[in-house]
Scaffold this motif. Structure first.
Motif, mmCIF file in Angstrom:
data_model
loop_
_atom_site.group_PDB
_atom_site.id
_atom_site.type_symbol
_atom_site.label_atom_id
_atom_site.label_comp_id
_atom_site.label_asym_id
_atom_site.label_seq_id
_atom_site.Cartn_x
_atom_site.Cartn_y
_atom_site.Cartn_z
ATOM 1 N N LEU A 120 5.507 -2.040 2.647
ATOM 2 C CA LEU A 120 6.315 -1.474 1.574
ATOM 3 C C LEU A 120 6.438 0.026 1.816
ATOM 4 O O LEU A 120 5.449 0.761 1.708
ATOM 5 N N PHE A 128 3.003 -6.514 2.607
ATOM 6 C CA PHE A 128 3.749 -7.467 1.791
ATOM 7 C C PHE A 128 4.024 -8.702 2.632
ATOM 8 O O PHE A 128 4.584 -8.603 3.727
ATOM 9 N N TYR A 146 4.727 -15.243 -3.215
ATOM 10 C CA TYR A 146 4.050 -14.132 -2.565
ATOM 11 C C TYR A 146 2.630 -14.557 -2.198
ATOM 12 O O TYR A 146 1.989 -15.317 -2.924
ATOM 13 N N ASP A 149 0.439 -8.633 -1.511
ATOM 14 C CA ASP A 149 1.205 -7.489 -2.003
ATOM 15 C C ASP A 149 0.171 -6.421 -2.336
ATOM 16 O O ASP A 149 -0.207 -6.231 -3.495
ATOM 17 N N CYS A 183 12.753 -9.220 -8.419
ATOM 18 C CA CYS A 183 11.694 -9.247 -7.416
ATOM 19 C C CYS A 183 12.270 -9.319 -6.000
ATOM 20 O O CYS A 183 13.245 -10.046 -5.776
#
Length: 206
Positions: A120, A128, A146, A149, A183
């Motif tokens: 990120l 991520f 996910y 993260d 998202c």
């Protein structure tokens, strides 16, 4: 954003990071997963920044998951990329989210697929790892789930240049529960043709 909302979001991230820290301390992966499920359900049920709308039945029942599968946990090396990719994703009112590919990870048997690992490239940065598998649109959210993260505390740990990958810890992004959230979804290199019946699912099993 109001001061109240900002403090609530900071507390959500603080609690999430603390939960994953407790998960990493567990010697037994199945016990770690049970701890994670319980902690996540508590946050989803009662935290003011829960993505579950008020009155949602899952606040009482808990979020549905598949049973823990020990075959879906590995410690895998991060493989280098020949050419780094950069993604700029529109995330609505939040503007854009920027990602840079930092490597590949190969999911072991019985999955046997390679997926992209992203960084990120804003805020304080973070790893991520989203995944959209063959259950998407039927028994899991159509846009994917996910796994890691780390900017928001979702971090299963590492060993040197290798990452702990446990697909039982896949969870749905907040936009699965409420359209007010926008998202980042799984990019092309994080879409696989294998069904992963582990982690969070859409409904309770029959």
């Amino acid at each position: 954003m109001t001061p109240e909302t900002a403090l609530q979001l900071a507390d959500w991230r603080r609690q999430n990071a603390a939960l994953y820290a407790r998960v990493r301390e567990q010697a037994d992966p199945a016990a770690a997963h049970a701890l994670w499920r319980d902690g996540r359900d508590q946050m989803m049920r009662s935290h003011p920044q829960s993505p579950l709308p008020a009155g949602d039945p899952m606040r009482a029942s808990g979020v549905p998951y598949w049973p823990y599968d020990p075959a879906l946990r590995w410690t895998v090396p991060v493989e280098p990329v020949a050419r780094q990719q950069r993604l700029v994703i529109d995330t609505g009112p939040d503007g854009v989210t920027r990602f840079e590919q930092v490597g590949w990870v190969t999911l072991g048997d019985p999955v046997g697929r390679r997926v992209a690992l992203w960084w990120l490239d804003q805020y304080g940065g973070g790893l991520f790892l989203p995944l959209r598998d063959a259950t998407a649109g039927t028994t899991s959210y159509g846009a994917g789930r996910y796994l890691l993260d780390t900017a928001k505390g979702a971090d299963l740990g590492s060993a040197g240049q290798a990452l702990v990958i446990d697909l039982n810890f896949q969870y749905h992004p907040s936009c699965r529960y409420d359209s007010r959230w926008v998202c980042p979804l799984a990019p092309h290199d994080n879409v696989i043709d294998v069904p992963i019946r582990a982690g969070e699912r859409l409904t309770q099993p029959d």
